[in-house]
Every structure is written in C-alpha cells, then in structure tokens.
Design a protein around this motif. Sequence first.
Motif, mmCIF file in Angstrom:
data_model
loop_
_atom_site.group_PDB
_atom_site.id
_atom_site.type_symbol
_atom_site.label_atom_id
_atom_site.label_comp_id
_atom_site.label_asym_id
_atom_site.label_seq_id
_atom_site.Cartn_x
_atom_site.Cartn_y
_atom_site.Cartn_z
ATOM 1 N N ALA A 75 0.852 -0.971 0.084
ATOM 2 C CA ALA A 75 0.012 0.231 -0.289
ATOM 3 C C ALA A 75 1.003 1.324 0.121
ATOM 4 C CB ALA A 75 -0.702 -0.055 1.032
ATOM 5 N N ALA A 76 2.143 0.996 0.621
ATOM 6 C CA ALA A 76 3.210 2.243 0.743
ATOM 7 C C ALA A 76 3.172 2.530 -0.619
ATOM 8 C CB ALA A 76 3.505 2.287 1.793
ATOM 9 N N MET A 77 3.690 1.773 -1.674
ATOM 10 C CA MET A 77 4.327 1.547 -2.650
ATOM 11 C C MET A 77 3.895 2.470 -3.264
ATOM 12 S SD MET A 77 7.519 0.121 -2.535
ATOM 13 C CE MET A 77 9.067 -1.584 -2.164
ATOM 14 N N ARG A 78 2.130 1.746 -3.619
ATOM 15 C CA ARG A 78 1.122 2.341 -4.670
ATOM 16 C C ARG A 78 1.346 4.043 -3.984
ATOM 17 N NH1 ARG A 78 -2.505 0.542 -8.358
ATOM 18 N NH2 ARG A 78 -4.065 3.008 -8.214
ATOM 19 N N SER A 79 0.651 4.231 -2.996
ATOM 20 C CA SER A 79 0.675 5.747 -2.216
ATOM 21 C C SER A 79 1.850 6.742 -3.163
ATOM 22 C CB SER A 79 0.419 5.441 -0.862
ATOM 23 O OG SER A 79 0.219 6.780 -0.187
ATOM 24 N N VAL A 80 2.753 6.160 -2.885
ATOM 25 C CA VAL A 80 4.236 7.129 -3.018
ATOM 26 C C VAL A 80 4.257 7.543 -4.911
ATOM 27 C CG1 VAL A 80 5.957 6.948 -1.379
ATOM 28 C CG2 VAL A 80 6.111 5.375 -2.994
ATOM 29 N N VAL A 81 3.421 6.509 -5.271
ATOM 30 C CA VAL A 81 3.462 6.883 -6.798
ATOM 31 C C VAL A 81 2.270 7.103 -7.194
ATOM 32 C CG1 VAL A 81 3.545 4.796 -8.828
ATOM 33 C CG2 VAL A 81 4.987 4.500 -7.338
ATOM 34 N N GLU A 82 1.261 6.836 -6.354
ATOM 35 C CA GLU A 82 -0.599 7.956 -6.633
ATOM 36 C C GLU A 82 0.242 9.394 -6.276
ATOM 37 O OE1 GLU A 82 -3.277 5.323 -5.261
ATOM 38 O OE2 GLU A 82 -2.749 5.712 -3.826
ATOM 39 N N ALA A 83 1.001 9.574 -5.706
ATOM 40 C CA ALA A 83 1.356 11.208 -5.465
ATOM 41 C C ALA A 83 2.009 12.080 -5.841
ATOM 42 C CB ALA A 83 2.028 11.327 -3.521
ATOM 43 N N THR A 84 2.605 11.296 -7.487
ATOM 44 C CA THR A 84 3.192 11.758 -8.791
ATOM 45 C C THR A 84 1.872 12.260 -9.937
ATOM 46 O OG1 THR A 84 3.414 9.856 -9.874
ATOM 47 C CG2 THR A 84 5.286 9.803 -7.943
ATOM 48 N N ASP A 85 3.029 13.393 -10.962
ATOM 49 C CA ASP A 85 2.068 13.008 -11.866
ATOM 50 C C ASP A 85 1.630 11.902 -12.612
ATOM 51 O OD1 ASP A 85 4.637 12.674 -12.830
ATOM 52 O OD2 ASP A 85 4.338 14.785 -14.286
ATOM 53 N N ILE A 86 2.061 10.900 -12.156
ATOM 54 C CA ILE A 86 1.599 9.837 -12.853
ATOM 55 C C ILE A 86 0.367 9.646 -13.146
ATOM 56 C CG2 ILE A 86 2.220 6.997 -13.077
ATOM 57 C CD1 ILE A 86 4.658 7.479 -11.710
ATOM 58 N N ASP A 87 -0.163 8.932 -14.081
ATOM 59 C CA ASP A 87 -1.768 8.603 -14.675
ATOM 60 C C ASP A 87 -2.299 7.112 -14.322
ATOM 61 O OD1 ASP A 87 -4.063 7.278 -15.907
ATOM 62 O OD2 ASP A 87 -3.911 9.042 -17.572
ATOM 63 N N MET A 88 -2.898 6.578 -13.268
ATOM 64 C CA MET A 88 -2.960 6.297 -12.285
ATOM 65 C C MET A 88 -3.363 5.523 -12.687
ATOM 66 S SD MET A 88 -0.444 5.632 -9.985
ATOM 67 C CE MET A 88 -0.805 3.952 -9.003
ATOM 68 N N THR A 89 -5.010 5.620 -14.085
ATOM 69 C CA THR A 89 -5.845 4.728 -14.468
ATOM 70 C C THR A 89 -4.702 3.887 -15.866
ATOM 71 O OG1 THR A 89 -7.388 5.973 -14.086
ATOM 72 C CG2 THR A 89 -7.606 5.059 -15.828
ATOM 73 N N ARG A 90 -4.096 4.282 -16.443
ATOM 74 C CA ARG A 90 -3.293 4.010 -17.366
ATOM 75 C C ARG A 90 -2.331 2.994 -16.405
ATOM 76 N NH1 ARG A 90 0.426 6.892 -22.247
ATOM 77 N NH2 ARG A 90 1.080 5.034 -22.513
ATOM 78 N N LEU A 91 -2.214 3.937 -15.967
ATOM 79 C CA LEU A 91 -0.642 2.293 -14.853
ATOM 80 C C LEU A 91 -1.218 1.132 -15.328
ATOM 81 C CD1 LEU A 91 2.080 3.022 -12.382
ATOM 82 C CD2 LEU A 91 0.338 1.395 -12.048
ATOM 83 N N ASP A 92 -2.758 1.155 -13.779
ATOM 84 C CA ASP A 92 -3.369 -0.077 -13.829
ATOM 85 C C ASP A 92 -3.729 -1.127 -15.193
ATOM 86 O OD1 ASP A 92 -2.994 0.470 -11.213
ATOM 87 O OD2 ASP A 92 -4.816 1.179 -10.979
ATOM 88 N N ALA A 93 -3.805 -0.075 -16.099
ATOM 89 C CA ALA A 93 -3.976 -0.810 -17.490
ATOM 90 C C ALA A 93 -3.028 -0.960 -17.855
ATOM 91 C CB ALA A 93 -4.874 0.033 -18.287
ATOM 92 N N ASP A 94 -1.836 -1.140 -17.810
ATOM 93 C CA ASP A 94 -0.773 -1.284 -18.726
ATOM 94 C C ASP A 94 0.083 -2.298 -17.935
ATOM 95 O OD1 ASP A 94 -0.465 0.745 -20.813
ATOM 96 O OD2 ASP A 94 0.804 2.158 -19.303
ATOM 97 N N ARG A 95 -0.484 -2.415 -16.536
ATOM 98 C CA ARG A 95 -0.258 -3.189 -15.554
ATOM 99 C C ARG A 95 -0.398 -4.499 -16.160
ATOM 100 N NH1 ARG A 95 0.104 -2.976 -9.203
ATOM 101 N NH2 ARG A 95 -2.625 -2.712 -10.117
ATOM 102 N N ALA A 96 -2.039 -4.536 -15.810
ATOM 103 C CA ALA A 96 -2.859 -5.606 -16.658
ATOM 104 C C ALA A 96 -2.661 -6.154 -17.627
ATOM 105 C CB ALA A 96 -4.289 -5.539 -16.252
#
Length: 225
Positions: A146-167
């Motif tokens: 959860a902490a790993m995800r939280s710090v990434v979410e705090a950046t300007d990264i598009d998390m919706t796209r990240l999750d789609a790309d990860r899948a």
Amino acid sequence: MDQRRNHAWTAPLLDRPASRRQLLLGMGAAGLLLALGILRDRAFAQDLDPEMVLNDPASPLGGNPKGSLNIVTFFDYNCPFCRQASKPLGDVVQADGDIRLVYKEWPILTDASRDGAVLALAAQRQGKYETAHAALMAQEGRADSAAMRSVVEATDIDMTRLDADRAAQSNEINAHLDRNLAIAEALGLRGTPAYLVGPYLVASALDTAGFEQVIKDARARGKDG
C-alpha cells in the motif's frame, strides 16, 4: 551492505584469477558472451542472453542512452542502502553527461518490493519510469504494498493508465523481473545494491565521491585497453 570507500571491491575483476563470476564482468557483451559459454551447465543460465545484461529492451535507461560508459544498477525498493545511494548515483550520472544507466529491478527482500518494481515498470509504459523510481527510492522505513502504491499515486503518473498497462503487460513485466533475477544469480550477486561500472563490480552503497572515483577508474581502465 555496509558502505565502504576503499578500492578493495573496485579492483578490475579481469586482473584476478578467473572464476565464473569474474568472467562475466569483462568489457561489454563480448566478455559476457564468453562467460555464458562456461555457465551453460547451470540451469538458470540456459536461456540467458548476454545481451540482456546491457541491452535488454525492457530495461529502463537513464542518463545518456548513447553514453560511452555503462552503469548497471541492481536494486530493491525496500533496501535502505539502495535508497541511500540512489541520489548520489543520479546526481553523478546527470553531472557527467556521458553515462548510460541501466536499471535492473531486483526485488528480493519482500513481496512488496516486487509490487514496487511492477509499479515502476508499468509506469515505464507512459514514459514515467524515473518518476516512479525516484518516488519509490525516497521512501523511509520498510514499505508495504500500500505504501509503494501511495508514493507513486502522489506523483503526476496517470494511475488509471498505469493499472491498465500493468494488467495488459503483466506477463512481460514478470518475465523481465525473472530475467533480472537470472542475471543477478549468474553474476553471483549476493544482495543489493550492486553496480556494474564498466569492468568493475561494486557490491556496496556509495556516496558521490565513491561513484566519481569508480567511474574515473573504469574510464582509465578502458583507455588502457
């Protein structure tokens, strides 16, 4: 790993009696190709392409992609010594301008370490690998998933796209992490951080002066042929 600033670990491995580990640390892919022939009897080396150490197309790059000196960094986002050395390494690479930095995610400490690596590699798909990498390296203490995800979410990264790309890229990302593990095992690495700086293996966290010195030594070694 403890932090050391003598040259015991930076002596050129090719000057020592040859071993499997040492042969893998020749100058560039040619030396790696020779070493991989010797390693064929080990199961994990059967499918290990020597080009994957320096030129795996899935490995994120930093610094100057056409730099004359390669630094390959093996790290874990839950390794405090990796975090300690991350900024000095980045600063030296940026100031130098002629270093090709190859990132090798090597999540060996916790399950969350692998989750962090997957997040960073998924962020690479939108050109934000180093943004995620810097955020994950700036953590303090042992980080869970959860902490790993939280710090990434705090950046300007598009998390919706990240999750789609990860899948969508799950198999490719996991295969890449497995290749990194095989490479680290083939090199005989025992823990993080570890760096290949030209012909040198550095199995220790360094500060700015330490990185500058081993880079200087590596270039001098290259000039000596």
